[in-house]
Design a protein around this motif. Structure first.
Motif, PDB file in Angstrom:
ATOM      1  N   LEU A  46     -12.661  -9.766   0.312  1.00 57.68           N
ATOM      2  CA  LEU A  46     -13.742 -10.506   0.964  1.00 57.68           C
ATOM      3  C   LEU A  46     -15.001 -10.507   0.102  1.00 57.68           C
ATOM      4  O   LEU A  46     -15.658 -11.543  -0.074  1.00 57.68           O
ATOM      5  CB  LEU A  46     -14.042  -9.894   2.331  1.00 57.68           C
ATOM      6  N   GLY A  47     -15.339  -9.340  -0.420  1.00 56.25           N
ATOM      7  CA  GLY A  47     -16.489  -9.262  -1.302  1.00 56.25           C
ATOM      8  C   GLY A  47     -16.312 -10.127  -2.529  1.00 56.25           C
ATOM      9  O   GLY A  47     -17.251 -10.798  -2.980  1.00 56.25           O
ATOM     10  N   GLY A  48     -15.101 -10.131  -3.087  1.00 53.06           N
ATOM     11  CA  GLY A  48     -14.827 -10.959  -4.257  1.00 53.06           C
ATOM     12  C   GLY A  48     -14.981 -12.439  -3.965  1.00 53.06           C
ATOM     13  O   GLY A  48     -15.543 -13.190  -4.773  1.00 53.06           O
ATOM     14  N   CYS A  49     -14.503 -12.875  -2.802  1.00 58.42           N
ATOM     15  CA  CYS A  49     -14.639 -14.296  -2.425  1.00 58.42           C
ATOM     16  C   CYS A  49     -16.101 -14.675  -2.244  1.00 58.42           C
ATOM     17  O   CYS A  49     -16.538 -15.742  -2.700  1.00 58.42           O
ATOM     18  CB  CYS A  49     -13.855 -14.567  -1.139  1.00 58.42           C
ATOM     19  N   PHE A  50     -16.870 -13.816  -1.584  1.00 60.72           N
ATOM     20  CA  PHE A  50     -18.294 -14.097  -1.380  1.00 60.72           C
ATOM     21  C   PHE A  50     -19.012 -14.178  -2.720  1.00 60.72           C
ATOM     22  O   PHE A  50     -19.768 -15.111  -2.980  1.00 60.72           O
ATOM     23  CB  PHE A  50     -18.924 -13.003  -0.510  1.00 60.72           C
ATOM     24  N   GLY A  51     -18.759 -13.182  -3.588  1.00 60.33           N
ATOM     25  CA  GLY A  51     -19.416 -13.183  -4.891  1.00 60.33           C
ATOM     26  C   GLY A  51     -19.035 -14.385  -5.729  1.00 60.33           C
ATOM     27  O   GLY A  51     -19.880 -14.983  -6.406  1.00 60.33           O
ATOM     28  N   ALA A  52     -17.762 -14.771  -5.698  1.00 57.01           N
ATOM     29  CA  ALA A  52     -17.303 -15.904  -6.499  1.00 57.01           C
ATOM     30  C   ALA A  52     -17.906 -17.217  -5.992  1.00 57.01           C
ATOM     31  O   ALA A  52     -18.363 -18.054  -6.786  1.00 57.01           O
ATOM     32  CB  ALA A  52     -15.777 -15.968  -6.464  1.00 57.01           C
ATOM     33  N   LEU A  53     -17.904 -17.421  -4.660  1.00 59.98           N
ATOM     34  CA  LEU A  53     -18.469 -18.653  -4.109  1.00 59.98           C
ATOM     35  C   LEU A  53     -19.970 -18.752  -4.375  1.00 59.98           C
ATOM     36  O   LEU A  53     -20.485 -19.833  -4.694  1.00 59.98           O
ATOM     37  CB  LEU A  53     -18.190 -18.721  -2.604  1.00 59.98           C
ATOM     38  N   PHE A  54     -20.674 -17.638  -4.245  1.00 61.82           N
ATOM     39  CA  PHE A  54     -22.102 -17.641  -4.532  1.00 61.82           C
ATOM     40  C   PHE A  54     -22.352 -17.996  -6.000  1.00 61.82           C
ATOM     41  O   PHE A  54     -23.231 -18.812  -6.316  1.00 61.82           O
ATOM     42  CB  PHE A  54     -22.701 -16.270  -4.225  1.00 61.82           C
ATOM     43  N   GLN A  55     -21.575 -17.409  -6.901  1.00 63.61           N
ATOM     44  CA  GLN A  55     -21.771 -17.671  -8.324  1.00 63.61           C
ATOM     45  C   GLN A  55     -21.458 -19.122  -8.656  1.00 63.61           C
ATOM     46  O   GLN A  55     -22.128 -19.742  -9.503  1.00 63.61           O
ATOM     47  CB  GLN A  55     -20.882 -16.730  -9.139  1.00 63.61           C
ATOM     48  N   LEU A  56     -20.450 -19.686  -8.019  1.00 64.55           N
ATOM     49  CA  LEU A  56     -20.113 -21.094  -8.247  1.00 64.55           C
ATOM     50  C   LEU A  56     -21.247 -21.997  -7.780  1.00 64.55           C
ATOM     51  O   LEU A  56     -21.637 -22.951  -8.472  1.00 64.55           O
ATOM     52  CB  LEU A  56     -18.815 -21.442  -7.503  1.00 64.55           C
ATOM     53  N   ALA A  57     -21.800 -21.704  -6.583  1.00 66.90           N
ATOM     54  CA  ALA A  57     -22.906 -22.516  -6.066  1.00 66.90           C
ATOM     55  C   ALA A  57     -24.165 -22.356  -6.910  1.00 66.90           C
ATOM     56  O   ALA A  57     -24.925 -23.310  -7.085  1.00 66.90           O
ATOM     57  CB  ALA A  57     -23.195 -22.126  -4.611  1.00 66.90           C
TER      58      ALA A  57
END
Length: 647
Positions: free
Chosen positions: A161-172
């Motif tokens: 979950l943390g990885g998904c949040f971090g990845a989506l934030f970095q993409l945005a």
């Protein structure tokens, strides 16, 4: 107490262990490469690797604690390799000796330094692991995680979950450019410049959480000293252009505050080293005396290292390859002789072993993260630079430039060995506590070093192409405020250039000395009042780093503080479980953001366009700061809520 009787028949070195260990070594090595370039700090890979290993190996029949120990051992080697090469090699770019990271040269620097660290740590194991003064705090924490997770439920989904949040934030943020990286407010009153700001970064929040509140607070104190106090004080004596106050603040930081931070880091590292050098020397002498009197335990499985002939042969091969690397890198210059290269190789051998011994001891005394090994590494670099400067005192500017590059290269090799030895001693201590086989751990350390060395140079090149490093931007039109600061490498470059050019701004460096001297005095006062002391290294790093990096680190530390306060009210078991959940979430944020950064960097580097994924209307960019604030608030609330959930 040894666990040998109960562990002897358990499978240990299996195919699934090797495959999983390689994968985790890559993931955590990449994440720590990004983190080391960004803020000059590493997060311990051992505990998250142990927890992830437990969660994944549960799907395989018969998985046990010894297998999980080997996985975390290999994965942590990837983190150590990242520290060794990322802390030093970018200095060659900063001094303009390299224009990029040549793959094979960078790979060999990382690999040879790392392998020497593994080989050096093998004979040190028998001395340091039996020293009663060394508590090995992180090794005991890792052991507790392995033992607790082996009988309980591990929520690996938290890291995902943390990885998904971090990845989506970095993409945005870095891909679509929807979320701003920072928010700044600067204004002038007369000739004085005032202001501050905030950075939006899931990576830094995760790092701050893992670092903890005391160190993150110290870093924030350093940021206040550098930006809120330092910038106004320095701007008072300089002409400030009112039309671009943000640019003025950045220029003042680059020309003055950065060197104050360098002076602060130098004295902070030296002070930390001096504070424990006496017990180190006494302990090593006592351990050597005891080891000479102790009967051999080589027949026990839990005392079987890789054979001596393998260690000596490996060191010889590494030194021969080091000679060939030095000769190849400087062959076109025709400046150095064969005797010079041989002398440099012996410098790596002797100074590298001494640095590895000291760092291994520091690791046992205060842990990997708190180890003042940077002071040892800086001392070895400074000594090499001073020797080469005296040898080539009357040489041409071109020769001096190559000599400076050689000094950094020597520092890189020694750093690689010391960083790996620093980390390895914790892993070997874990093995001792749970009854593992040392030679199998040492073999996994070698595998982790090889795997990480093959991949990390590629990651460094991709990130350099996308962001730049320090004041070096590889492409025109790049934003210097987004450059990766690489503080340790910048420090080494500044020291080396200062020695060889004589242009070190000593007034600023001495100011940094003075600041840390005041912090040391303040710590004595706080200690007498029984209040928590500040981390002198944390304060020094806070002065050096941009506030857009230090503020989210502090926010992550605040999260750790409030979460820990809540867990303690719920009892011991809930506290242990909550800490594990928070650790996994924080590691996921860092790993997810780092992997996404590498992924989006590939098309940007290929197209030579940092805006290749910016597909939204320009008008939307004005929402960036507001989205940053909202996202940080959502992340904090989600983090606090998730880590407090009952199982």
């Amino acid at each position: 107490m040894s666990n040998q009787p109960t562990q002897a028949n358990l499978p240990e070195l299996t195919l699934k262990v090797i495959i999983l260990a390689i994968i985790l070594a890559l993931v955590l090595g990449i994440a720590n490469t990004y983190l080391a370039l960004k803020i000059g700090l590493l997060t311990s890979a051992s505990i998250p690797a142990a927890i992830l290993s437990m969660g994944i190996l549960r799907f395989f029949k018969g998985a046990n604690i010894l297998e999980n120990n080997l996985v975390q051992t290999c994965a942590s080697a990837g983190e150590a390799i990242a520290g060794g090469v990322v802390y030093t090699v970018p200095a060659l770019i900063i001094i303009h000796s390299w224009t990029d990271f040549p793959y094979w040269e960078t790979c060999l620097i990382a690999l040879l330094g790392g392998l020497l660290g593994v080989l050096f740590s093998i004979p040190l194991r028998r001395i340091l692991l039996k020293e009663p003064l060394l508590n090995f705090p992180e090794a005991r924490a890792i052991t507790a995680v392995l033992q607790a997770s082996s009988i309980g439920k591990t929520r690996v989904t938290d890291m995902l979950l943390g990885g998904c949040f971090g990845a989506l934030f970095q993409l945005a943020q870095n891909g679509f450019k929807l979320i701003s990286n920072q928010f700044q407010i600067w204004f002038t009153r007369g000739n004085t410049l005032y202001g501050f700001g905030f950075g939006f970064s899931t990576t830094m929040i995760g790092a701050g959480y893992l670092i903890g509140f005391p160190v993150s607070l110290s870093i924030f104190v350093g940021a206040i000293l550098g930006w809120i106090i330092g910038i106004p004080a320095i701007s008072y004596y300089h002409n400030v252009h009112h039309h671009d106050v943000i640019l003025n603040a950045t220029q003042l930081w680059n020309s003055h505050i950065r060197y104050i931070g360098i002076g602060a880091m130098l004295l902070a590292g030296l002070w930390t080293l001096l504070s424990i050098i006496k017990p180190f020397w006494q302990s090593v002498v006592q351990s050597l005396q005891k080891s000479c009197q102790r009967k051999t335990l080589a027949t026990l499985r839990t005392e079987q290292d890789l054979p001596g002939w393998f260690v000596l042969s490996g060191i010889f091969v590494c030194l021969l390859a080091t000679y060939m690397l030095f000769h190849t890198m400087f062959a076109s210059t025709h400046l150095f002789t064969t005797g010079f290269y041989v002398t440099c190789v012996f410098y790596v051998l002797f100074v590298g072993f001494i640095a590895s011994t000291i760092c291994g001891y520091f690791s046992g005394l205060v842990g990997v993260s708190a180890s003042p090994g940077s002071s040892v590494i800086i001392a070895s670099l400074l000594m090499a630079a001073l020797i080469l400067k005296n040898v080539y005192a009357h040489a041409s500017a071109d020769t001096l430039h190559h000599a400076a590059a050689m000094a950094i290269l020597l520092g890189a090799m020694i750093t690689g060995a010391a960083a790996v030895a620093n980390d390895n001693m914790q892993d070997l201590k874990v093995g001792q506590l749970i009854g593992a086989t040392p030679w199998k751990q040492q073999l996994m350390l070698i595998i982790g070093a090889v795997v990480a060395s093959l991949v990390i140079p590629l990651v460094m090149q991709v990130l350099f192409n996308l962001y730049g490093i320090a004041n070096v931007l590889p492409h025109p039109g790049m934003d210097p405020t987004q450059a990766l600061m690489a503080p340790p490498a910048a420090l080494m470059a500044s020291i080396t250039q200062g020695v060889f050019t004589g242009h070190m701004p000593w007034r600023m460096v001495i100011t940094g000395f003075s600041v840390i001297a005041c912090i040391i005095i303040l710590n004595r006062i706080l200690s007498s009042l029984k209040w928590p002391a500040l981390s002198v290294l944390g304060v020094a790093i806070g002065i050096y780093l941009p506030f857009t990096t230090t503020t989210p680190i502090f926010l992550g530390g605040l999260l750790a503080y409030f979460c820990d306060k809540r867990w303690k009210k719920r009892g011991l078991m809930q506290s242990v479980r909550g800490k594990q959940n928070g650790l996994l979430l924080a590691c996921g944020l860092i790993a997810g953001a780092a992997l996404m950064d590498v992924a989006i960097a590939i098309p940007m580097a290929w197209l030579h366009n940092p805006d290749a994924l910016d597909v939204f209307p320009v008008s939307w960019h004005s929402l960036g700061p507001y989205l940053g604030v909202v996202t940080m608030c959502v992340l904090g609330a989600w983090f606090y809520w998730t880590t407090g959930m009952e199982d």
